[in-house]
Design a protein around this motif. Structure first.
Motif, PDB file in Angstrom:
ATOM      1  N   GLY A   1       9.082   8.018  11.738  1.00 58.11           N
ATOM      2  CA  GLY A   1       9.226   6.227  10.802  1.00 58.11           C
ATOM      3  C   GLY A   1       9.187   6.462   8.956  1.00 58.11           C
ATOM      4  N   VAL A   2       9.360   5.326   8.687  1.00 54.39           N
ATOM      5  CA  VAL A   2      10.287   5.383   7.488  1.00 54.39           C
ATOM      6  C   VAL A   2       8.373   4.569   6.749  1.00 54.39           C
ATOM      7  CG1 VAL A   2      10.751   4.214   5.550  1.00 54.39           C
ATOM      8  CG2 VAL A   2      12.681   5.012   7.253  1.00 54.39           C
ATOM      9  N   SER A   3       7.911   5.410   5.951  1.00 47.62           N
ATOM     10  CA  SER A   3       6.747   4.782   5.484  1.00 47.62           C
ATOM     11  C   SER A   3       7.107   3.429   4.346  1.00 47.62           C
ATOM     12  CB  SER A   3       5.755   5.858   5.405  1.00 47.62           C
ATOM     13  OG  SER A   3       6.395   6.633   3.989  1.00 47.62           O
ATOM     14  N   GLU A   4       7.854   3.835   3.164  1.00 49.36           N
ATOM     15  CA  GLU A   4       8.101   3.141   2.711  1.00 49.36           C
ATOM     16  C   GLU A   4       9.354   3.233   1.714  1.00 49.36           C
ATOM     17  OE1 GLU A   4       5.683   3.558  -0.895  1.00 49.36           O
ATOM     18  OE2 GLU A   4       5.201   5.068  -0.285  1.00 49.36           O
ATOM     19  N   LEU A   5      10.181   2.236   0.940  1.00 46.88           N
ATOM     20  CA  LEU A   5      11.691   2.498   0.234  1.00 46.88           C
ATOM     21  C   LEU A   5      10.719   3.049  -1.089  1.00 46.88           C
ATOM     22  CD1 LEU A   5      13.783  -0.749   1.481  1.00 46.88           C
ATOM     23  CD2 LEU A   5      13.387   2.353   2.440  1.00 46.88           C
ATOM     24  N   VAL A   6      11.444   3.613  -1.820  1.00 45.57           N
ATOM     25  CA  VAL A   6      11.448   3.594  -3.248  1.00 45.57           C
ATOM     26  C   VAL A   6      12.702   3.203  -4.081  1.00 45.57           C
ATOM     27  CG1 VAL A   6       9.415   5.498  -2.657  1.00 45.57           C
ATOM     28  CG2 VAL A   6      11.581   6.035  -2.864  1.00 45.57           C
ATOM     29  N   ALA A   7      12.319   3.102  -5.057  1.00 45.97           N
ATOM     30  CA  ALA A   7      13.567   2.778  -6.062  1.00 45.97           C
ATOM     31  C   ALA A   7      13.790   3.642  -6.220  1.00 45.97           C
ATOM     32  CB  ALA A   7      13.150   2.624  -7.485  1.00 45.97           C
TER      33      ALA A   7
ATOM     34  N   THR B   1      16.224   9.593   2.084  1.00 44.70           N
ATOM     35  CA  THR B   1      15.716  10.321   0.694  1.00 44.70           C
ATOM     36  C   THR B   1      14.529   9.235   0.495  1.00 44.70           C
ATOM     37  OG1 THR B   1      17.506   8.901  -0.933  1.00 44.70           O
ATOM     38  CG2 THR B   1      17.616  11.150  -0.130  1.00 44.70           C
ATOM     39  N   VAL B   2      13.870   8.957   0.793  1.00 45.22           N
ATOM     40  CA  VAL B   2      12.652   7.758   1.267  1.00 45.22           C
ATOM     41  C   VAL B   2      11.469   8.597   2.428  1.00 45.22           C
ATOM     42  CG1 VAL B   2      13.868   5.663   1.033  1.00 45.22           C
ATOM     43  CG2 VAL B   2      13.597   6.190   3.069  1.00 45.22           C
ATOM     44  N   PRO B   3      11.005   8.080   2.043  1.00 45.01           N
ATOM     45  CA  PRO B   3       8.907   8.768   1.798  1.00 45.01           C
ATOM     46  C   PRO B   3       9.474   8.351   3.934  1.00 45.01           C
ATOM     47  CG  PRO B   3       8.291   8.037   0.227  1.00 45.01           C
ATOM     48  CD  PRO B   3      10.041   7.569   0.433  1.00 45.01           C
ATOM     49  N   VAL B   4       9.173   9.666   4.964  1.00 42.53           N
ATOM     50  CA  VAL B   4       8.925   9.694   5.794  1.00 42.53           C
ATOM     51  C   VAL B   4       7.522  10.212   6.974  1.00 42.53           C
ATOM     52  CG1 VAL B   4      10.422  10.214   8.588  1.00 42.53           C
ATOM     53  CG2 VAL B   4      11.670   9.849   6.348  1.00 42.53           C
ATOM     54  N   ARG B   5       6.869   9.201   7.569  1.00 43.53           N
ATOM     55  CA  ARG B   5       6.065   9.809   8.217  1.00 43.53           C
ATOM     56  C   ARG B   5       6.543  10.383   9.694  1.00 43.53           C
ATOM     57  NH1 ARG B   5       4.299   5.884   8.698  1.00 43.53           N
ATOM     58  NH2 ARG B   5       4.562   5.271  11.022  1.00 43.53           N
TER      59      ARG B   5
ATOM     60  N   GLY C   1       6.091 -13.446 -10.052  1.00 41.79           N
ATOM     61  CA  GLY C   1       6.747 -12.662 -10.123  1.00 41.79           C
ATOM     62  C   GLY C   1       6.533 -11.679  -9.643  1.00 41.79           C
ATOM     63  N   ALA C   2       5.532 -11.576  -8.736  1.00 44.60           N
ATOM     64  CA  ALA C   2       4.370 -10.452  -8.460  1.00 44.60           C
ATOM     65  C   ALA C   2       4.962  -9.019  -7.669  1.00 44.60           C
ATOM     66  CB  ALA C   2       2.475 -10.385  -7.802  1.00 44.60           C
ATOM     67  N   ALA C   3       4.505  -7.896  -8.184  1.00 42.87           N
ATOM     68  CA  ALA C   3       4.829  -7.068  -7.633  1.00 42.87           C
ATOM     69  C   ALA C   3       4.358  -6.688  -6.368  1.00 42.87           C
ATOM     70  CB  ALA C   3       5.187  -5.468  -8.911  1.00 42.87           C
ATOM     71  N   VAL C   4       4.750  -6.388  -5.182  1.00 41.11           N
ATOM     72  CA  VAL C   4       3.955  -5.676  -4.206  1.00 41.11           C
ATOM     73  C   VAL C   4       4.372  -4.377  -3.958  1.00 41.11           C
ATOM     74  CG1 VAL C   4       4.033  -8.214  -2.849  1.00 41.11           C
ATOM     75  CG2 VAL C   4       5.863  -6.373  -3.045  1.00 41.11           C
ATOM     76  N   PRO C   5       3.014  -3.529  -2.799  1.00 46.84           N
ATOM     77  CA  PRO C   5       3.390  -1.559  -2.550  1.00 46.84           C
ATOM     78  C   PRO C   5       4.157  -2.392  -1.557  1.00 46.84           C
ATOM     79  CG  PRO C   5       0.876  -2.687  -2.994  1.00 46.84           C
ATOM     80  CD  PRO C   5       2.248  -4.743  -2.639  1.00 46.84           C
ATOM     81  N   GLY C   6       5.067  -0.277  -2.109  1.00 44.42           N
ATOM     82  CA  GLY C   6       6.315   0.080  -1.289  1.00 44.42           C
ATOM     83  C   GLY C   6       6.160   0.187   0.444  1.00 44.42           C
ATOM     84  N   ARG C   7       4.391  -0.182   1.176  1.00 41.93           N
ATOM     85  CA  ARG C   7       4.034   0.034   2.132  1.00 41.93           C
ATOM     86  C   ARG C   7       3.879  -1.433   3.362  1.00 41.93           C
ATOM     87  NH1 ARG C   7       2.058   5.381   4.038  1.00 41.93           N
ATOM     88  NH2 ARG C   7       3.242   7.288   2.202  1.00 41.93           N
ATOM     89  N   SER C   8       3.838  -2.936   2.147  1.00 44.56           N
ATOM     90  CA  SER C   8       3.438  -3.634   2.325  1.00 44.56           C
ATOM     91  C   SER C   8       4.189  -4.164   3.187  1.00 44.56           C
ATOM     92  CB  SER C   8       2.795  -4.511   1.772  1.00 44.56           C
ATOM     93  OG  SER C   8       2.906  -5.774   1.288  1.00 44.56           O
TER      94      SER C   8
END
Length: 290
Positions: free
Chosen positions: A221-227, A273-277, A58-65
């Motif tokens: 573009g959305v660069s990642e989702l965040v909690a 409300t997520v990071p956008v590039r 159940g490893a955590a993975v980066p949001g940008r992956s």
């Protein structure tokens, strides 16, 4: 408490794009549909596992992956992959194709004949033509021959595909021109494997399928989702894994591969409300989440 959903990714059906959820539920996506969801604030993004099996730790993975897999699961997933060149004995016939994504951006590739044009839709190919069909190894040799002789790649990053999507020629004939020219050069080459049957030139255009005609140029573009973040907008186009969403601040591209691994919950509105590039100037029990 709102029910959380886990996305398995975007698939292309005969009727258009469909979001698939863990458990097999599907959400058909049509132009004008509201696509809104929140990202559960109660946890991290978790590895999606490999080849139908959950990640053992159940490893955590980066949001940008975009793969949403830990290193070990990513290795296992590619261990039996045609794309990774690890399979040589697949008995199925394979198509060799030329795919065009925008001006000056053409690639050569192979896909199992039984999949039809699904691979081209998944890649976001604006138009394409088959070159030939035959056994896997013959298709591979032809792909390598064409890559070297025509100086075209077999992979193009999605970021580059998005960058040229805003500058597509207006007519199907203009969009088909580069594919037709490369096709003629390809079939004139010697040393094609004898077991590969040549296909006639027939350029298939996906601009209508993707909804890209007259679509507003995306601003970012959305660069990642965040909690705790949220995505909301009106679907105006889709290509490959990308959804083009009209939001209050303009059209933003969401790569649906960024959705996998997160627990997603219903939301309302067009908030983002997520990071956008920013892009450079250029060119009860629910039936589903939405």
């Amino acid at each position: 408490m709102a029910q959380a959903w886990k996305c398995s990714g975007l698939r292309w059906s005969a009727d258009g794009p469909v979001l698939v959820w863990d458990g097999g539920r599907r959400s058909a996506l049509t132009w004008g549909k509201r696509v809104t969801f929140g990202v559960s604030g109660g946890g991290a993004r978790i590895c999606v596992g490999a080849r139908g099996h959950a990640c053992p730790v159940g490893a955590a993975v980066p949001g940008r992956s975009t793969g949403a897999r830990c290193e070990e699961c990513a290795r296992l997933d590619r261990a039996h992959s045609v794309a990774a060149d690890t399979i040589a004995d697949d008995p199925r016939p394979y198509h060799v194709y030329l795919a065009w994504f925008g001006p000056g951006m053409v690639k050569v590739g192979i896909t199992a004949e039984e999949r039809g044009s699904a691979r081209l839709l998944e890649q976001g190919a604006v138009c394409f033509s088959w070159l030939g069909v035959g056994p896997l190894m013959a298709a591979r040799r032809t792909e390598e021959l064409l890559r070297a002789a025509l100086r075209v790649p077999d992979r193009i990053p999605y970021a580059e595909k998005r960058a040229v999507r805003a500058a597509l020629p207006e007519t199907a004939a203009d969009r088909a021109r580069e594919v037709a020219e490369l096709y003629e050069r390809a079939v004139a080459l010697p040393a094609w494997p004898e077991s590969l049957v040549r296909e006639p030139l027939r350029v298939v255009d996906h601009v209508g399928v993707f909804g890209l005609a007259d679509v507003p140029v995306a601003i970012g573009g959305v660069s990642e989702l965040v909690a705790g973040g949220a995505v909301g907008g009106e679907l105006v186009a889709a290509a490959g894994p990308d959804l083009h969403l009209a939001t209050g601040g303009g059209v933003v591209v969401l790569d649906t591969r960024l959705m996998t691994g997160w627990a997603l919950v219903p939301a309302t509105g067009d908030e983002l409300t997520v990071p956008v590039r920013q892009f450079k100037e250029a060119a009860g029990v629910q039936d589903g989440l939405f």
